[in-house]
Design a protein around this motif. Structure first.
Motif: not given
Length: 215
Positions: A1-16, A76-79
């Motif tokens: 498995m892998f772990l991604l840490r993201l910065i993204l807009p805090d608004r509906p639909g971003s995660l989707g 980003f790394s193996r987890y």
């Protein structure tokens, strides 16, 4: 498995949108966890735990996320620690089901809860700092923990320089029961522990102590 840490807009639909991009490279999403809301600039920090089928290169995960507008991969790394959504609640459920072992359970569950690699309970109540309990992959402390005790509240720690294992980790810690009994958690290489994660650890540590002392 892998772990991604993201910065993204805090608004509906971003995660989707991110999930769709990861799905396009056949990534299997195990968990998406909101780590922190940054209201001052309208962004959020999220951890995404994913798996890939054989033959798919891991760097395709980063490329997929970077293809989404206003999304930045900051780690980003193996987890291999397992974990996923609601790990805080699962840890609390385990502690309440065995209150006399609540502190031991928190130590054991801490790496999964905070997406870390190891955890150790340091005990300096006898004058000499000893490792009272540790998870697998915990590096040797070799007396280097002494400057960290006493510890009054949950905080990040500066790792000792030139120490294989500890110097490669970013650290966070919280007192348990007293300022001489301290839970230290480490991530090898990063990412840095955020303020929200320090607050989560502080809450869980206080809860573990309360559950233990009222058993």
């Amino acid at each position: 498995m892998f772990l991604l840490r993201l910065i993204l807009p805090d608004r509906p639909g971003s995660l989707g949108t991110v999930a769709t991009a990861l799905g396009a490279v056949n990534a299997d999403i195990h968990a998406i966890e909101i780590v922190e809301h940054r209201r001052e600039n309208g962004t959020a920090v999220d951890d995404v735990v994913v798996d890939l089928p054989p033959g798919v290169l891991p760097d395709r995960l980063v490329s997929a996320c970077n293809s989404v507008e206003d999304v930045e991969v900051i780690w980003f790394s193996r987890y291999g620690a397992g974990g996923g959504l609601h790990m805080d609640l699962e840890a609390v459920e385990q502690m309440t089901s065995a209150p006399r072992e609540a502190i031991d359970i928190l130590v054991e569950q801490a790496p999964a809860v905070l997406h870390a690699d190891w955890a150790a309970l340091l005990d300096g109540t006898g004058g000499e700092v000893k490792v009272a309990l540790e998870t697998s992959a915990t590096p040797e402390f070799d007396g280097l923990a002494d400057p960290w005790l006493p510890l009054a509240k949950a905080t990040t720690l500066a790792p000792p320089a030139n120490h294989k294992g500890l110097s490669e980790s970013v650290l966070v810690a919280s007192p348990l029961e007293s300022d001489q009994r301290v839970l230290v958690i480490g991530r090898r290489g990063g990412p840095e522990f955020l303020g929200s994660e320090v607050a989560r650890l502080s809450y869980l540590a206080s809860l573990a102590v309360t559950i233990h002392t009222t058993a």
